[in-house]
Design a protein around this motif. Sequence first.
Motif, PDB file in Angstrom:
ATOM      1  N   TRP A 164       0.723  -1.076  -0.042  1.00 14.34           N
ATOM      2  CA  TRP A 164       0.014  -0.033   0.087  1.00 14.34           C
ATOM      3  C   TRP A 164       0.977   1.236  -0.004  1.00 14.34           C
ATOM      4  O   TRP A 164       1.827   1.403   0.784  1.00 14.34           O
ATOM      5  N   ALA A 165       0.542   2.153  -0.890  1.00 13.84           N
ATOM      6  CA  ALA A 165       1.206   3.499  -1.116  1.00 13.84           C
ATOM      7  C   ALA A 165       0.355   4.394  -1.515  1.00 13.84           C
ATOM      8  O   ALA A 165      -0.468   4.152  -1.929  1.00 13.84           O
ATOM      9  N   GLN A 166       0.943   5.532  -1.923  1.00 15.53           N
ATOM     10  CA  GLN A 166       0.294   6.625  -2.397  1.00 15.53           C
ATOM     11  C   GLN A 166       0.021   6.551  -3.691  1.00 15.53           C
ATOM     12  O   GLN A 166      -1.128   6.852  -4.452  1.00 15.53           O
ATOM     13  N   SER A 167       1.023   5.875  -4.225  1.00 13.30           N
ATOM     14  CA  SER A 167       0.798   5.758  -6.165  1.00 13.30           C
ATOM     15  C   SER A 167       1.358   4.447  -6.357  1.00 13.30           C
ATOM     16  O   SER A 167       2.254   4.015  -5.503  1.00 13.30           O
ATOM     17  N   LYS A 168       0.824   3.762  -7.336  1.00 15.66           N
ATOM     18  CA  LYS A 168       1.477   2.289  -7.618  1.00 15.66           C
ATOM     19  C   LYS A 168       2.715   2.406  -8.387  1.00 15.66           C
ATOM     20  O   LYS A 168       3.056   3.375  -9.035  1.00 15.66           O
ATOM     21  N   LYS A 169       3.494   1.493  -8.211  1.00 17.24           N
ATOM     22  CA  LYS A 169       4.844   1.632  -8.789  1.00 17.24           C
ATOM     23  C   LYS A 169       5.041   0.341  -9.879  1.00 17.24           C
ATOM     24  O   LYS A 169       5.172  -0.933  -9.476  1.00 17.24           O
ATOM     25  N   PRO A 170       4.853   0.381 -11.187  1.00 21.84           N
ATOM     26  CA  PRO A 170       4.728  -0.646 -12.215  1.00 21.84           C
ATOM     27  C   PRO A 170       5.758  -1.719 -12.303  1.00 21.84           C
ATOM     28  O   PRO A 170       5.570  -2.589 -12.612  1.00 21.84           O
ATOM     29  N   GLN A 171       7.002  -0.922 -11.812  1.00 24.07           N
ATOM     30  CA  GLN A 171       7.949  -2.064 -11.871  1.00 24.07           C
ATOM     31  C   GLN A 171       8.142  -3.002 -10.691  1.00 24.07           C
ATOM     32  O   GLN A 171       8.835  -4.115 -10.890  1.00 24.07           O
ATOM     33  N   LEU A 172       7.189  -2.988  -9.704  1.00 22.99           N
ATOM     34  CA  LEU A 172       7.091  -3.807  -8.752  1.00 22.99           C
ATOM     35  C   LEU A 172       6.068  -4.871  -9.136  1.00 22.99           C
ATOM     36  O   LEU A 172       5.025  -4.875  -9.413  1.00 22.99           O
ATOM     37  N   LEU A 173       6.246  -6.344  -8.849  1.00 21.00           N
ATOM     38  CA  LEU A 173       5.562  -7.315  -9.225  1.00 21.00           C
ATOM     39  C   LEU A 173       4.624  -7.863  -8.414  1.00 21.00           C
ATOM     40  O   LEU A 173       3.762  -8.849  -8.846  1.00 21.00           O
ATOM     41  N   PHE A 174       4.458  -7.142  -7.162  1.00 19.27           N
ATOM     42  CA  PHE A 174       3.524  -7.973  -6.329  1.00 19.27           C
ATOM     43  C   PHE A 174       2.261  -6.917  -6.314  1.00 19.27           C
ATOM     44  O   PHE A 174       2.246  -5.953  -6.989  1.00 19.27           O
ATOM     45  N   ARG A 175       1.159  -7.470  -5.727  1.00 25.32           N
ATOM     46  CA  ARG A 175       0.115  -6.589  -5.789  1.00 25.32           C
ATOM     47  C   ARG A 175       0.224  -5.408  -4.933  1.00 25.32           C
ATOM     48  O   ARG A 175       0.857  -5.421  -3.861  1.00 25.32           O
ATOM     49  N   GLN A 176      -0.411  -4.440  -5.606  1.00 22.69           N
ATOM     50  CA  GLN A 176      -0.537  -3.078  -4.983  1.00 22.69           C
ATOM     51  C   GLN A 176      -1.783  -2.430  -4.831  1.00 22.69           C
ATOM     52  O   GLN A 176      -2.654  -2.501  -5.645  1.00 22.69           O
ATOM     53  N   GLU A 177      -1.810  -1.559  -3.847  1.00 26.78           N
ATOM     54  CA  GLU A 177      -3.177  -0.844  -3.509  1.00 26.78           C
ATOM     55  C   GLU A 177      -2.780   0.609  -3.252  1.00 26.78           C
ATOM     56  O   GLU A 177      -1.751   0.994  -2.562  1.00 26.78           O
ATOM     57  N   THR A 178      -3.691   1.491  -3.411  1.00 26.73           N
ATOM     58  CA  THR A 178      -3.430   2.878  -3.163  1.00 26.73           C
ATOM     59  C   THR A 178      -4.868   3.597  -2.730  1.00 26.73           C
ATOM     60  O   THR A 178      -5.774   3.091  -2.813  1.00 26.73           O
ATOM     61  N   GLY A 179      -4.702   4.681  -1.821  1.00 27.67           N
ATOM     62  CA  GLY A 179      -5.957   5.295  -1.406  1.00 27.67           C
ATOM     63  C   GLY A 179      -6.450   5.051  -0.145  1.00 27.67           C
ATOM     64  O   GLY A 179      -6.335   3.666   0.297  1.00 27.67           O
ATOM     65  N   ARG A 180      -7.358   5.932   0.505  1.00 29.56           N
ATOM     66  CA  ARG A 180      -7.884   5.349   1.956  1.00 29.56           C
ATOM     67  C   ARG A 180      -8.777   4.281   1.897  1.00 29.56           C
ATOM     68  O   ARG A 180      -8.850   3.376   2.924  1.00 29.56           O
ATOM     69  N   ALA A 181      -9.725   3.995   0.807  1.00 30.91           N
ATOM     70  CA  ALA A 181     -10.570   2.833   0.974  1.00 30.91           C
ATOM     71  C   ALA A 181      -9.776   1.512   0.683  1.00 30.91           C
ATOM     72  O   ALA A 181     -10.121   0.745   1.511  1.00 30.91           O
ATOM     73  N   ALA A 182      -8.902   1.579  -0.127  1.00 30.13           N
ATOM     74  CA  ALA A 182      -7.950   0.293   0.058  1.00 30.13           C
ATOM     75  C   ALA A 182      -7.216   0.267   1.296  1.00 30.13           C
ATOM     76  O   ALA A 182      -7.079  -0.935   1.605  1.00 30.13           O
ATOM     77  N   PHE A 183      -6.938   1.171   1.972  1.00 32.49           N
ATOM     78  CA  PHE A 183      -6.134   0.941   3.207  1.00 32.49           C
ATOM     79  C   PHE A 183      -7.244   0.340   4.173  1.00 32.49           C
ATOM     80  O   PHE A 183      -6.774  -0.785   4.708  1.00 32.49           O
ATOM     81  N   GLN A 184      -8.470   0.625   4.319  1.00 32.30           N
ATOM     82  CA  GLN A 184      -9.345   0.189   5.070  1.00 32.30           C
ATOM     83  C   GLN A 184      -9.886  -1.440   4.832  1.00 32.30           C
ATOM     84  O   GLN A 184      -9.654  -2.280   5.622  1.00 32.30           O
ATOM     85  N   SER A 185      -9.558  -1.705   3.267  1.00 28.65           N
ATOM     86  CA  SER A 185      -9.824  -2.847   2.893  1.00 28.65           C
ATOM     87  C   SER A 185      -8.656  -3.903   3.384  1.00 28.65           C
ATOM     88  O   SER A 185      -8.940  -5.033   3.756  1.00 28.65           O
ATOM     89  N   LEU A 186      -7.450  -3.302   3.169  1.00 26.91           N
ATOM     90  CA  LEU A 186      -6.358  -4.050   3.708  1.00 26.91           C
ATOM     91  C   LEU A 186      -6.395  -4.475   4.894  1.00 26.91           C
ATOM     92  O   LEU A 186      -5.882  -5.540   5.609  1.00 26.91           O
ATOM     93  N   VAL A 187      -7.041  -3.527   5.883  1.00 23.03           N
ATOM     94  CA  VAL A 187      -6.934  -3.682   7.383  1.00 23.03           C
ATOM     95  C   VAL A 187      -7.695  -4.840   7.686  1.00 23.03           C
ATOM     96  O   VAL A 187      -7.449  -5.516   8.632  1.00 23.03           O
ATOM     97  N   THR A 188      -8.877  -4.830   7.150  1.00 20.80           N
ATOM     98  CA  THR A 188      -9.787  -6.026   7.317  1.00 20.80           C
ATOM     99  C   THR A 188      -9.701  -7.197   6.886  1.00 20.80           C
ATOM    100  O   THR A 188     -10.315  -8.245   7.128  1.00 20.80           O
ATOM    101  N   SER A 189      -8.670  -7.388   5.824  1.00 17.32           N
ATOM    102  CA  SER A 189      -8.598  -8.611   5.213  1.00 17.32           C
ATOM    103  C   SER A 189      -7.157  -9.475   5.006  1.00 17.32           C
ATOM    104  O   SER A 189      -7.117 -10.355   4.580  1.00 17.32           O
ATOM    105  N   ASN A 190      -6.168  -8.653   6.057  1.00 21.85           N
ATOM    106  CA  ASN A 190      -4.811  -9.434   6.072  1.00 21.85           C
ATOM    107  C   ASN A 190      -4.679  -9.564   7.663  1.00 21.85           C
ATOM    108  O   ASN A 190      -5.099  -8.838   8.495  1.00 21.85           O
TER     109      ASN A 190
END
Length: 311
Positions: A164-190
């Motif tokens: 999770w970060a402010q912006s996605k980094k295309p060179q990285l091969l793992f799953r990425q999310e951005t934004g407050r809604a995504a933060f809340q989703s990661l909090v509840t699902s990991n």
Amino acid sequence: MTLIAFHDGNGNSSLVVWQKCALKIDKNTSFVALTHKKAEQAEIALVWNSPKGRLAKLKQLKLIISLGQGVDHLWKDPSLPLSIPIVRLVDPYMSHALSQWVIAVLLDFLRDGPFYRLKREKREFCKLSQRETYQLKVAVYGIGAIGSVVANNLKNLNFSVTGWAQSKKPQLLFRQETGRAAFQSLVTSNLVHICLLPLTSSTKRLFTKDVFMKMPKGAYFINAGRGEQIDEGALLYAVGKGHLSGAALDVFCEEPLPDTHPFWNEKKISIWPHVAAQTNPETVIEQIIEAIQAVKSGCTPKNVVNPIQQY
């Protein structure tokens, strides 16, 4: 001769070591303590937790270099001369070391290290059922120079990693999310949450009581970002109530951690004295000298900090 004003936040106990390393690459460098009168002639400042107002008094200053990968300590100085370029260190050796620390504390938790150490003390030869960890969901908050290495190494160990970060980094091969809604989703699902974020106005007290209590029951929290990013009382509450299985912390709101702090009494919280990744003069001095030479040549050095983003 390039005069470097130095402050390590620890009585300048490492000044001689840094100077010796610098002289191996550039014989025309000289170090002086930031608080010394002579420092006011310095063109370069290499600092950590410098006294407030001191950098503004260095009128010959051309470059400020943070003595570490974090730069949040600089913003504590209200008179920080923002017209001077600021550089942060980006050291692959530090990223490697911090990744090792994250993996060590995570595997210790997943393989019930605290339980077996307690049984060892009691001379009890018994075991717990081994938990299933293949593709265990892990959220890494902050996927910059350090976080990206941590996330990749965890992915290689067959964890299901989302960064999770402010912006996605295309060179990285793992799953990425951005934004407050995504933060809340990661909090509840990991089940595992790893904070490696820089400290900014938007990340301060990011992990509140509400956030900790929304994590799945039994979740584990790891912090090697900055202590101010979490509500320490909220973490203590979540662990004490049994909602979180525990936490591993390398950073705190106040360091050294006071001996009266309630964290010391919570056995489920692993306490490390800000040692997950330490700056090594031998591995970073070359990039420091390169940054100095770039500025003196009228060029822009690498890893310049954006004062607005604060990293």
